[in-house]
Design a protein around this motif. Structure first.
Motif, PDB file in Angstrom:
ATOM      1  N   ALA A 207      63.067 190.283  30.577  1.00 26.26           N
ATOM      2  CA  ALA A 207      62.710 191.568  29.971  1.00 26.26           C
ATOM      3  C   ALA A 207      63.996 192.337  29.726  1.00 26.26           C
ATOM      4  N   GLY A 208      64.001 193.192  28.722  1.00 28.02           N
ATOM      5  CA  GLY A 208      65.189 193.984  28.430  1.00 28.02           C
ATOM      6  C   GLY A 208      64.903 195.029  27.377  1.00 28.02           C
ATOM      7  N   ASN A 209      65.814 195.953  27.222  1.00 29.78           N
ATOM      8  CA  ASN A 209      65.675 196.979  26.186  1.00 29.78           C
ATOM      9  C   ASN A 209      66.939 197.116  25.346  1.00 29.78           C
ATOM     10  N   ALA A 210      67.839 196.119  25.446  1.00 28.78           N
ATOM     11  CA  ALA A 210      69.127 196.219  24.767  1.00 28.78           C
ATOM     12  C   ALA A 210      69.021 195.816  23.301  1.00 28.78           C
ATOM     13  N   GLN A 211      69.769 196.495  22.459  1.00 28.12           N
ATOM     14  CA  GLN A 211      69.890 196.145  21.052  1.00 28.12           C
ATOM     15  C   GLN A 211      71.303 196.451  20.586  1.00 28.12           C
ATOM     16  N   ALA A 212      71.757 195.712  19.583  1.00 25.81           N
ATOM     17  CA  ALA A 212      73.131 195.848  19.100  1.00 25.81           C
ATOM     18  C   ALA A 212      73.304 197.127  18.296  1.00 25.81           C
ATOM     19  N   PHE A 213      74.558 197.531  18.147  1.00 31.97           N
ATOM     20  CA  PHE A 213      74.861 198.743  17.390  1.00 31.97           C
ATOM     21  C   PHE A 213      74.703 198.497  15.888  1.00 31.97           C
ATOM     22  N   SER A 214      74.450 199.566  15.176  1.00 26.74           N
ATOM     23  CA  SER A 214      74.380 199.530  13.719  1.00 26.74           C
ATOM     24  C   SER A 214      75.789 199.718  13.162  1.00 26.74           C
ATOM     25  N   VAL A 215      76.295 198.671  12.481  1.00 18.01           N
ATOM     26  CA  VAL A 215      77.645 198.726  11.918  1.00 18.01           C
ATOM     27  C   VAL A 215      77.550 199.212  10.475  1.00 18.01           C
ATOM     28  N   ARG A 216      78.360 200.218  10.107  1.00 16.92           N
ATOM     29  CA  ARG A 216      78.302 200.834   8.787  1.00 16.92           C
ATOM     30  C   ARG A 216      79.554 200.545   7.963  1.00 16.92           C
ATOM     31  N   ASP A 217      79.374 200.581   6.630  1.00 24.16           N
ATOM     32  CA  ASP A 217      80.511 200.404   5.732  1.00 24.16           C
ATOM     33  C   ASP A 217      81.103 201.760   5.379  1.00 24.16           C
ATOM     34  N   ASN A 218      82.079 201.762   4.456  1.00 28.21           N
ATOM     35  CA  ASN A 218      82.760 203.017   4.130  1.00 28.21           C
ATOM     36  C   ASN A 218      81.889 203.982   3.326  1.00 28.21           C
ATOM     37  N   ALA A 219      80.733 203.495   2.837  1.00 27.14           N
ATOM     38  CA  ALA A 219      79.787 204.366   2.144  1.00 27.14           C
ATOM     39  C   ALA A 219      78.624 204.750   3.058  1.00 27.14           C
ATOM     40  N   ASN A 220      78.759 204.447   4.337  1.00 26.92           N
ATOM     41  CA  ASN A 220      77.742 204.706   5.360  1.00 26.92           C
ATOM     42  C   ASN A 220      76.488 203.859   5.159  1.00 26.92           C
ATOM     43  N   GLY A 221      76.624 202.756   4.451  1.00 25.26           N
ATOM     44  CA  GLY A 221      75.520 201.817   4.329  1.00 25.26           C
ATOM     45  C   GLY A 221      75.498 200.860   5.503  1.00 25.26           C
ATOM     46  N   VAL A 222      74.312 200.402   5.861  1.00 31.17           N
ATOM     47  CA  VAL A 222      74.174 199.499   6.998  1.00 31.17           C
ATOM     48  C   VAL A 222      74.635 198.088   6.613  1.00 31.17           C
ATOM     49  N   LEU A 223      75.554 197.560   7.395  1.00 32.66           N
ATOM     50  CA  LEU A 223      76.001 196.185   7.200  1.00 32.66           C
ATOM     51  C   LEU A 223      75.087 195.261   8.000  1.00 32.66           C
ATOM     52  N   ASN A 224      74.480 194.308   7.339  1.00 31.72           N
ATOM     53  CA  ASN A 224      73.587 193.374   8.021  1.00 31.72           C
ATOM     54  C   ASN A 224      74.421 192.301   8.714  1.00 31.72           C
ATOM     55  N   THR A 225      75.195 192.737   9.688  1.00 29.65           N
ATOM     56  CA  THR A 225      76.143 191.858  10.355  1.00 29.65           C
ATOM     57  C   THR A 225      75.835 191.772  11.839  1.00 29.65           C
ATOM     58  N   SER A 226      76.255 190.679  12.441  1.00 29.55           N
ATOM     59  CA  SER A 226      76.091 190.505  13.891  1.00 29.55           C
ATOM     60  C   SER A 226      77.424 190.593  14.620  1.00 29.55           C
ATOM     61  N   GLU A 227      78.433 191.071  13.954  1.00 31.60           N
ATOM     62  CA  GLU A 227      79.738 191.241  14.590  1.00 31.60           C
ATOM     63  C   GLU A 227      79.612 192.215  15.759  1.00 31.60           C
ATOM     64  N   GLY A 228      80.216 191.842  16.870  1.00 33.91           N
ATOM     65  CA  GLY A 228      80.203 192.717  18.036  1.00 33.91           C
ATOM     66  C   GLY A 228      78.953 192.627  18.879  1.00 33.91           C
ATOM     67  N   THR A 229      78.008 191.744  18.542  1.00 32.56           N
ATOM     68  CA  THR A 229      76.818 191.587  19.372  1.00 32.56           C
ATOM     69  C   THR A 229      77.226 191.124  20.761  1.00 32.56           C
ATOM     70  N   GLN A 230      76.631 191.735  21.790  1.00 35.56           N
ATOM     71  CA  GLN A 230      76.997 191.416  23.161  1.00 35.56           C
ATOM     72  C   GLN A 230      75.949 190.518  23.808  1.00 35.56           C
ATOM     73  N   THR A 231      76.382 189.743  24.776  1.00 34.87           N
ATOM     74  CA  THR A 231      75.524 188.706  25.344  1.00 34.87           C
ATOM     75  C   THR A 231      74.264 189.273  25.985  1.00 34.87           C
ATOM     76  N   PHE A 232      74.367 190.410  26.667  1.00 34.06           N
ATOM     77  CA  PHE A 232      73.193 190.970  27.334  1.00 34.06           C
ATOM     78  C   PHE A 232      72.184 191.517  26.335  1.00 34.06           C
ATOM     79  N   GLN A 233      72.578 191.625  25.071  1.00 32.19           N
ATOM     80  CA  GLN A 233      71.656 192.097  24.040  1.00 32.19           C
ATOM     81  C   GLN A 233      70.792 190.972  23.477  1.00 32.19           C
ATOM     82  N   LEU A 234      70.975 189.764  23.979  1.00 32.78           N
ATOM     83  CA  LEU A 234      70.096 188.647  23.628  1.00 32.78           C
ATOM     84  C   LEU A 234      68.966 188.604  24.652  1.00 32.78           C
TER      85      LEU A 234
END
Length: 594
Positions: free
Chosen positions: A265-292
């Motif tokens: 069980a868990g409640n962790a989720q990865a951060f929302s990474v944004r581009d220079n126009a403040n759009g959401v990047l659909n990327t998994s960069e920086g995902t941490q192990t406990f967030q799986l």
């Protein structure tokens, strides 16, 4: 905005300061020993092995979470601890298995009448069978408790002879000697028998209240405070406190096999990474192990892993019914960063293992076969093959064990000398239309799961097949230094138009085990998360910059069951675009094992 940035800076400062102080204060004090030790598979929370041969790897690989779980000293464990203490009492360096304690004092000398009387009884009735050649050692003095233990063994032996109607073997003179010895050592005998009664009572209590004769429960709870900083990404996210809990029921039917039934069980989720126009990047960069955590973000409990390991002849077999991933059964050659769990190694999914092991997952089987004589520099090696299907339980169209998403792995494992391990990996995958990503760890058709890499490296426009190639190596020049790294190439061929692409990834890590004190680990990792250049269509013009990933962490072992890990992840050119602001993730992870 300024207040928000100030607060984030204050939150991150202790993490950065802690790592800086630890590095500067401890680096000069740490010495690398001159002696070397062979690569060993250690089931220990503080250390992950370099593993490449089947015989070494399976010891730990078949129970990936067992490396992390040291038993907590609860009241029940204290009972077991005491039983173990009583059972091992008297086992000294000379293997005198019948004594109950060993002391430097010499209460009973070889010249004493009692000593000589007991020696005669031992030689006549063989009542201390635990001594070499069933003889009593008459050349050393004994404590009174040691002597009483030997006397008690003789009393039991004589009683046995009487009970089996062989009393004629026991002379009246010996019975009189025994009676006199009993009177002389009555106090010590009473103490010993009291200890035995206590052990029996406690053993009965353990048997009456044990969870299972075949199953043990091990667990882990992770508490994490984390935040991300930098431009639009920093402004779009807040400081969070997340958790993940896993309870693993480990069942063995033969003593050599193990069935894992894991609740999570868990409640962790990865951060929302944004581009220079403040759009959401659909990327998994920086995902941490406990967030799986199996997609759970509200602490719902589910069985996230169900797998069975069993040796068949020289081979090691792995069967997964749910939640299987490639690193369950194959050596990743990334010690101290990969901990097969996520609570003690590297912070990120990228630094913990090569992305090639994140392609596919689910249900399936694997086999590891050792080969090679190992009589020269090339140690015994092994071949590992495995097959995992993401939607094996679904009988629908384009689903199931053979028709749905799958990943087939083959890996050659080599050990060169005692301190270098090398592996060559090949993964062939198939992903149906609508798959969330190439590196989905078995998310399957209906999932949006991505665990590592950029959008360009993950997105499959149509149903696709992939061929991935990787090299992983680990080198341990001393017990205080480990160097590991990997490189992977991924060739994706879509079944439509303009949907072919290639992706790359590579990384290098340096770990200093026992840095500061035994059980601690200082790790530094750098590389490029999976990326892909010059993709046509929707990705045209989105950026061809390499997304570098830098990570540093320091696992501080508070006790056998608690560790605290401050760390920092620095992401450059997120989304493969240098116009996007760098992102810096600060994390303070606390791991409880029990």
């Amino acid at each position: 905005m300024s207040h928000h940035l100030l607060w984030k800076t204050l939150v991150l400062s202790p993490v950065v300061l802690g790592v800086t102080v630890l590095v500067s204060a401890k680096a000069m004090a740490t010495k690398v020993p001159a002696s070397s030790e062979g690569i060993k598979a250690k089931v220990a929370q503080a250390e992950a092995p370099i593993v490449s041969s089947a015989s070494i790897f399976i010891q730990t690989g078949q129970s990936k979470n067992q490396q992390l779980f040291a038993q907590a000293k609860t009241d029940d464990n204290r009972v077991l601890e005491e039983v173990n203490r009583y059972s091992s009492e008297g086992k000294n360096q000379n293997s005198l298995s019948q004594v109950t304690s060993v002391s430097q004092f010499s209460d009973v000398q070889p010249t004493d009448w009692a000593f000589q009387a007991l020696q005669s009884l031992v030689e006549r009735y063989g009542c201390i069978a635990g001594y070499p050649n069933s003889t009593y050692r008459g050349n050393r003095a004994l404590t009174r408790y040691e002597f009483a233990a030997g006397l008690n063994a003789c009393l039991d032996r004589v009683n046995e002879l009487i009970a089996t109607a062989t009393a004629d073997l026991v002379t009246k003179q010996d019975l009189a000697t025994l009676q006199r010895l009993q009177e002389e050592f009555s106090t010590e005998l009473a103490t010993l028998r009291g200890r035995v009664d206590a052990v029996e009572a406690r053993t009965a209590e353990l048997e009456a209240n044990q969870f299972s004769t075949t199953t043990k429960l091990v667990g882990e709870a992770i508490f994490v405070a984390t935040d991300v900083f930098g431009g639009n990404t920093g402004n779009a996210n807040n400081t969070v406190f997340q958790d993940r809990v896993r309870l693993d029921l480990q069942t063995s039917f033969t003593g050599k096999d193990v069935l894992h039934t894991r609740l999570a069980a868990g409640n962790a989720q990865a951060f929302s990474v944004r581009d220079n126009a403040n759009g959401v990047l659909n990327t998994s960069e920086g995902t941490q192990t406990f967030q799986l955590n199996g997609g759970s973000t509200n602490n719902n409990v589910n069985i996230d892993w169900l797998a069975y390991y069993v040796p068949i002849g020289p081979a090691q077999v792995y069967l997964a019914a749910a939640g299987g991933i490639h690193s369950d059964y194959v050596a990743t050659n990334n010690p101290y960063f990969e901990d097969y769990d996520g609570g003690n190694g590297a912070l990120s999914t990228f630094a913990s293992e090569s992305p090639i092991y994140r392609i596919g997952g689910g249900a399936g089987a694997a086999l590891t076969l050792p080969f090679g004589s190992g009589g020269n520099v090339l140690k015994p090696s092994s071949l590992t093959i495995g097959y995992l299907a993401s939607n094996a339980n679904n009988p629908g169209a384009n689903q199931g064990l053979l028709e749905g998403n799958y990943a087939a792995l083959g890996q050659l494992n080599f050990s060169v000398g005692d301190r270098l391990a090398i592996a060559a990996t090949y993964v062939h995958g198939y992903n149906g239309a609508g798959t969330g990503g190439l590196f989905d760890a078995g998310g399957g058709l209906t999932s949006t799961s991505r665990v590592v890499g950029t959008d360009q490296a993950n997105t499959l426009v149509n149903a696709s097949s992939s061929n991935s190639y990787g090299i992983e190596a680990a080198f341990r020049p001393s017990d205080k230094l480990s160097i590991s790294g990997f490189v992977s190439y991924h060739d994706v061929r879509g079944f439509g138009a303009n949907d072919d692409y290639e992706a790359w990834s590579y990384g290098l890590g340096v770990a200093l085990p026992d840095f500061g004190k035994p059980g601690n680990v200082l790790g530094i990792f750098a590389g490029a998360e999976p990326y892909s250049f010059n993709r046509p269509g929707v990705f045209a013009g989105t950026g061809n910059d390499i997304p570098y990933h830098f990570e540093g962490f320091y696992k501080y072992r508070v006790s056998d069951n608690i560790s605290i890990t401050p760390g920092v992840i620095w992401l450059t050119s997120p989304g493969q675009n240098s116009n996007n602001d760098d992102a810096i993730i600060g994390t303070l992870r606390t791991t409880f094992t029990f």
